[in-house]
Design a protein around this motif. Structure first.
Motif, PDB file in Angstrom:
ATOM      1  N   ASP A   1       3.703   1.960  -3.121  1.00  0.00           N
ATOM      2  CA  ASP A   1       4.271   1.672  -1.800  1.00  0.00           C
ATOM      3  C   ASP A   1       3.627   0.446  -1.159  1.00  0.00           C
TER       4      ASP A   1
ATOM      5  N   THR B   1       6.404  -9.357   6.138  1.00  0.00           N
ATOM      6  CA  THR B   1       6.633  -8.575   4.942  1.00  0.00           C
ATOM      7  C   THR B   1       5.750  -9.112   3.817  1.00  0.00           C
TER       8      THR B   1
ATOM      9  N   ALA C   1       2.932  -7.728   0.296  1.00  0.00           N
ATOM     10  CA  ALA C   1       2.237  -6.695  -0.461  1.00  0.00           C
ATOM     11  C   ALA C   1       0.790  -6.611  -0.028  1.00  0.00           C
TER      12      ALA C   1
ATOM     13  N   GLN D   1       3.022  -2.250  -2.403  1.00  0.00           N
ATOM     14  CA  GLN D   1       3.595  -3.491  -2.935  1.00  0.00           C
ATOM     15  C   GLN D   1       4.749  -4.008  -2.089  1.00  0.00           C
ATOM     16  N   LYS D   2       5.259  -3.167  -1.179  1.00  0.00           N
ATOM     17  CA  LYS D   2       6.353  -3.590  -0.301  1.00  0.00           C
ATOM     18  C   LYS D   2       6.077  -3.027   1.088  1.00  0.00           C
TER      19      LYS D   2
ATOM     20  N   GLU E   1      10.160   1.292  -1.124  1.00  0.00           N
ATOM     21  CA  GLU E   1      11.580   0.947  -1.234  1.00  0.00           C
ATOM     22  C   GLU E   1      12.421   1.555  -0.119  1.00  0.00           C
TER      23      GLU E   1
ATOM     24  N   GLN F   1       6.119  -3.703   5.414  1.00  0.00           N
ATOM     25  CA  GLN F   1       6.681  -4.443   6.541  1.00  0.00           C
ATOM     26  C   GLN F   1       5.888  -4.078   7.787  1.00  0.00           C
TER      27      GLN F   1
END
Length: 123
Positions: free
Chosen positions: A99, A119, A121, A101-102, A60, A104
């Protein structure tokens, strides 16, 4: 993504791989891995160094994702690619399952002026 020079980059999640006893940078006993494929669809040799020098952030807060390596996850330098040829490498990151899961990934083109951001997962 296809860059102006004909270099095409494809990224696929390779999953959260169990780390061996010899792994470097694993988190929670796993390495978050992506497979990157580069094809030169142009007429000149392209340098895929920008792909090999990709940057990654995760979670996040967009925290920089540290590299991780193990057997089959080598973070290779893809180097020069001749017209019509393809090179593939598996790149690893030390990320928690949350982490991962998101994520970039920022990849640079042949001249380091062009870039693309992926971007998604790693699961």
């Amino acid at each position: 993504m296809t860059f102006a020079d004909g270099m095409t980059v494809t990224i696929q999640s390779a999953g959260l791989k169990p780390a061996s006893a010899y792994a470097a940078g694993a988190v929670e006993g796993k390495i978050a891995a992506v497979q990157i494929t580069v094809t030169n669809e142009g007429e000149e040799v392209v340098d895929a160094a920008g792909v090999s020098a990709l940057t990654a952030s995760a979670g996040e807060t967009g925290t920089p994702a540290p590299s991780a390596a193990d057997e089959g996850i080598t973070n290779p330098t893809l180097g020069s690619i001749l017209p019509g040829e393809t090179k593939t490498g598996v790149f690893g990151y030390g990320l928690s399952a949350i982490d991962a899961q998101k994520v970039q990934l920022e990849i640079y083109g042949n001249n380091f002026d062009d870039r693309v951001v992926f971007t998604g997962a790693i699961s």
